[in-house]
Design a protein around this motif. Structure first.
Motif, PDB file in Angstrom:
ATOM      1  N   ARG A  63      15.558  12.246  -1.329  1.00 50.66           N
ATOM      2  CA  ARG A  63      16.971  12.456  -1.628  1.00 50.66           C
ATOM      3  C   ARG A  63      17.458  13.869  -1.351  1.00 50.66           C
ATOM      4  O   ARG A  63      18.617  14.061  -1.003  1.00 50.66           O
ATOM      5  CB  ARG A  63      17.315  12.007  -3.046  1.00 50.66           C
ATOM      6  N   HIS A  64      16.576  14.844  -1.473  1.00 50.07           N
ATOM      7  CA  HIS A  64      17.031  16.210  -1.213  1.00 50.07           C
ATOM      8  C   HIS A  64      17.058  16.536   0.273  1.00 50.07           C
ATOM      9  O   HIS A  64      17.571  17.569   0.674  1.00 50.07           O
ATOM     10  CB  HIS A  64      16.164  17.219  -1.983  1.00 50.07           C
ATOM     11  N   HIS A  65      16.527  15.647   1.095  1.00 48.20           N
ATOM     12  CA  HIS A  65      16.615  15.812   2.553  1.00 48.20           C
ATOM     13  C   HIS A  65      17.821  15.092   3.135  1.00 48.20           C
ATOM     14  O   HIS A  65      18.360  15.488   4.156  1.00 48.20           O
ATOM     15  CB  HIS A  65      15.349  15.259   3.225  1.00 48.20           C
ATOM     16  N   MET A  66      18.207  13.978   2.494  1.00 44.42           N
ATOM     17  CA  MET A  66      19.260  13.124   3.069  1.00 44.42           C
ATOM     18  C   MET A  66      20.637  13.768   2.954  1.00 44.42           C
ATOM     19  O   MET A  66      20.998  14.275   1.898  1.00 44.42           O
ATOM     20  CB  MET A  66      19.326  11.793   2.311  1.00 44.42           C
ATOM     21  N   SER A  67      21.414  13.684   4.055  1.00 45.50           N
ATOM     22  CA  SER A  67      22.809  14.130   3.960  1.00 45.50           C
ATOM     23  C   SER A  67      23.738  12.937   3.727  1.00 45.50           C
ATOM     24  O   SER A  67      24.812  13.080   3.152  1.00 45.50           O
ATOM     25  CB  SER A  67      23.212  14.888   5.230  1.00 45.50           C
ATOM     26  N   ALA A  68      23.340  11.748   4.181  1.00 45.85           N
ATOM     27  CA  ALA A  68      24.118  10.523   3.956  1.00 45.85           C
ATOM     28  C   ALA A  68      23.159   9.343   4.032  1.00 45.85           C
ATOM     29  O   ALA A  68      22.117   9.427   4.683  1.00 45.85           O
ATOM     30  CB  ALA A  68      25.214  10.374   5.020  1.00 45.85           C
ATOM     31  N   ALA A  69      23.518   8.253   3.342  1.00 41.45           N
ATOM     32  CA  ALA A  69      22.668   7.057   3.395  1.00 41.45           C
ATOM     33  C   ALA A  69      23.510   5.813   3.169  1.00 41.45           C
ATOM     34  O   ALA A  69      24.566   5.859   2.529  1.00 41.45           O
ATOM     35  CB  ALA A  69      21.566   7.135   2.337  1.00 41.45           C
ATOM     36  N   LEU A  97      16.921   1.286   4.433  1.00 37.90           N
ATOM     37  CA  LEU A  97      17.847   2.422   4.380  1.00 37.90           C
ATOM     38  C   LEU A  97      18.071   3.004   5.763  1.00 37.90           C
ATOM     39  O   LEU A  97      17.133   3.151   6.549  1.00 37.90           O
ATOM     40  CB  LEU A  97      17.275   3.527   3.479  1.00 37.90           C
ATOM     41  N   LEU A  98      19.312   3.321   6.041  1.00 39.82           N
ATOM     42  CA  LEU A  98      19.696   4.065   7.238  1.00 39.82           C
ATOM     43  C   LEU A  98      20.238   5.384   6.709  1.00 39.82           C
ATOM     44  O   LEU A  98      21.112   5.381   5.841  1.00 39.82           O
ATOM     45  CB  LEU A  98      20.789   3.289   7.980  1.00 39.82           C
ATOM     46  N   PHE A  99      19.708   6.503   7.182  1.00 34.70           N
ATOM     47  CA  PHE A  99      20.156   7.767   6.608  1.00 34.70           C
ATOM     48  C   PHE A  99      20.123   8.887   7.628  1.00 34.70           C
ATOM     49  O   PHE A  99      19.520   8.768   8.692  1.00 34.70           O
ATOM     50  CB  PHE A  99      19.343   8.118   5.356  1.00 34.70           C
ATOM     51  N   THR A 100      20.803   9.952   7.276  1.00 30.21           N
ATOM     52  CA  THR A 100      20.845  11.133   8.140  1.00 30.21           C
ATOM     53  C   THR A 100      20.234  12.298   7.376  1.00 30.21           C
ATOM     54  O   THR A 100      20.255  12.329   6.133  1.00 30.21           O
ATOM     55  CB  THR A 100      22.293  11.471   8.520  1.00 30.21           C
ATOM     56  N   ALA A 101      19.699  13.248   8.117  1.00 30.50           N
ATOM     57  CA  ALA A 101      19.092  14.428   7.480  1.00 30.50           C
ATOM     58  C   ALA A 101      19.112  15.584   8.464  1.00 30.50           C
ATOM     59  O   ALA A 101      18.788  15.402   9.633  1.00 30.50           O
ATOM     60  CB  ALA A 101      17.656  14.123   7.058  1.00 30.50           C
ATOM     61  N   PRO A 102      19.495  16.775   7.993  1.00 30.05           N
ATOM     62  CA  PRO A 102      19.458  17.952   8.868  1.00 30.05           C
ATOM     63  C   PRO A 102      18.019  18.368   9.175  1.00 30.05           C
ATOM     64  O   PRO A 102      17.735  18.898  10.237  1.00 30.05           O
ATOM     65  CB  PRO A 102      20.182  19.038   8.064  1.00 30.05           C
ATOM     66  N   GLY A 160      28.198  12.201   3.968  1.00 32.77           N
ATOM     67  CA  GLY A 160      27.701  13.571   4.140  1.00 32.77           C
ATOM     68  C   GLY A 160      27.061  13.904   5.482  1.00 32.77           C
ATOM     69  O   GLY A 160      26.526  14.990   5.663  1.00 32.77           O
ATOM     70  N   ALA A 161      27.095  12.970   6.455  1.00 26.49           N
ATOM     71  CA  ALA A 161      26.430  13.233   7.741  1.00 26.49           C
ATOM     72  C   ALA A 161      27.189  14.299   8.527  1.00 26.49           C
ATOM     73  O   ALA A 161      28.425  14.307   8.533  1.00 26.49           O
ATOM     74  CB  ALA A 161      26.329  11.948   8.552  1.00 26.49           C
ATOM     75  N   ARG A 162      26.463  15.193   9.201  1.00 28.52           N
ATOM     76  CA  ARG A 162      27.077  16.258   9.985  1.00 28.52           C
ATOM     77  C   ARG A 162      26.448  16.297  11.373  1.00 28.52           C
ATOM     78  O   ARG A 162      25.272  15.962  11.540  1.00 28.52           O
ATOM     79  CB  ARG A 162      26.859  17.617   9.296  1.00 28.52           C
ATOM     80  N   LEU A 170      19.081  10.873  12.756  1.00 30.85           N
ATOM     81  CA  LEU A 170      19.411   9.550  12.212  1.00 30.85           C
ATOM     82  C   LEU A 170      18.101   8.776  12.054  1.00 30.85           C
ATOM     83  O   LEU A 170      17.315   8.680  13.003  1.00 30.85           O
ATOM     84  CB  LEU A 170      20.352   8.836  13.186  1.00 30.85           C
ATOM     85  N   TYR A 171      17.880   8.236  10.851  1.00 23.61           N
ATOM     86  CA  TYR A 171      16.591   7.613  10.525  1.00 23.61           C
ATOM     87  C   TYR A 171      16.806   6.226   9.928  1.00 23.61           C
ATOM     88  O   TYR A 171      17.826   5.953   9.302  1.00 23.61           O
ATOM     89  CB  TYR A 171      15.842   8.457   9.492  1.00 23.61           C
TER      90      TYR A 171
END
Ligand code: ADP
Ligand code: MG
Length: 305
Positions: A195-201, A258-263, A145-147, A152-153
């Motif tokens: 979880r509601h912030h993450m776009s991908a993990a 965890l490595l995750f992305t968030a808008p 789901g990353a855009r 990147l976190y």
């Protein structure tokens, strides 16, 4: 001691919600709350492939549980039940008691309960743990789901576990790094919170750089990774120097972080979450040190190559 006595002695059923029938029958019967989706994963650990034979059995168990909980956390799932496949060369009661105690305490801490398994003989210790979690319908966080435009976190201090394993394998001592390897923390709470912030993990058990590549491929985007923002721990830098610590953080693996992305993220980032880069259009990873482009390539941990 036969197999049945072994199971009775070392793997008694613990109490937990949803267990209609647990260890002891042909299979477990579990009650899933209405309105949830199941999330399942399995991880195998073989002596001298995934852990040194000399590792204390309780720590082997902790890592086995953490590896699986880490996969559930990377989907933002709530851990529920697990099945253990245990294959050992011989019945060593001391080893089994320590392993079972480590398994129980890690499971309790992670909010998951053993409900069955299989016990057999093998030339080396071979362990598989299968976990079941649950998630609100449609709310599992995937790799895809990353855009472009997302941040990147990463959580925790990548590299510490690999540093701890290296120190252990070389017969040295470094309590802080060894703990990161042998007593990994599970990131379920963080994943549920964000979880509601993450776009991908994804979890970074195979190394941050390689696992970032998997997330980017699944999402069809690229990343600019700021190496100068990697959250290197003080013990890691003290033991391996800045450059060594950076390399372990990128490629070491064995971190259940965890490595995750968030808008967008909450104004205050949770305790040990660090922004380490940006998602951009394109493919691949561009590494930067400040404003300078750095040449860095690593395929991550591959079992077969
Ligand atoms: P079967 O022969 O039908 O496979 P087993 O003797 O393997 O039955 O298992 C008997 C019961 O013990 C089952 O409920 C199984 O899930 C459980 N069990 C077997 N090994 C383990 C283990 N290592 N940990 C937890 N439960 C186990
Ligand atoms: Mg069986």
């Amino acid at each position: 001691m036969d197999e049945f006595e072994l199971i009775r002695r070392f793997f008694p059923q613990a109490d937990a919600d949803g267990i209609v029938l647990g260890i002891g029958d042909d299979a477990a019967v579990l009650e899933v709350p209405p309105g949830y989706q199941l999330v399942q994963a399995l991880d195998t650990m073989i002596e001298d492939v995934h852990f040194p034979a000399a590792l204390p059995p309780a720590d082997i168990a902790r890592r086995l549980v953490a590896a699986n909980l880490s996969d559930l956390a990377a989907m933002a799932a709530i851990p529920r039940w697990m099945l253990l496949s245990l294959a050992v060369p011989e019945v060593d009661a001391n080893w089994l008691a320590a392993f079972a105690e480590g398994l129980r305490s890690a499971a309790r801490a992670g909010g998951i309960t053993l409900v069955g398994g299989d016990t057999t003989r093998a030339p080396v210790v071979s362990l598989s743990l299968q976990v079941t979690g649950m998630v609100e319908p449609g709310e599992a966080v995937t790799r895809g789901g990353a855009r472009a435009g997302d941040g990147l976190y990463v959580s925790g201090h990548p590299g510490d576990a690999a540093g701890g394993l290296r120190v252990f394998a070389e017969g040295g001592e470094n309590e802080a790094l060894y703990r990161a390897f042998a007593h990994p923390v599970c990131r379920t709470g963080l994943a549920r919170e964000l979880r509601h912030h993450m776009s991908a993990a994804i979890d970074i058990s195979d190394g941050l750089y390689g696992d970032l590549g998997k997330l980017l491929s699944a999402s069809g985007v690229a990343a600019r990774l700021q190496l100068d923002r990697l959250p290197l721990s003080a013990p890691l830098v003290a033991a391996f120097g800045e450059a060594g610590a950076r390399r372990l953080a990128l490629t070491g693996g064995d971190d259940y972080e965890l490595l995750f992305t968030a808008p967008a993220m909450p104004d205050r980032l949770p305790g040990d979450v660090t922004r380490i880069g940006d998602i951009v259009a394109g493919d691949g990873i561009e590494c930067l040190d400040g404003d300078d482009i750095v040449d860095f390539r690593d395929p991550g941990y591959l079992h077969f190559q």
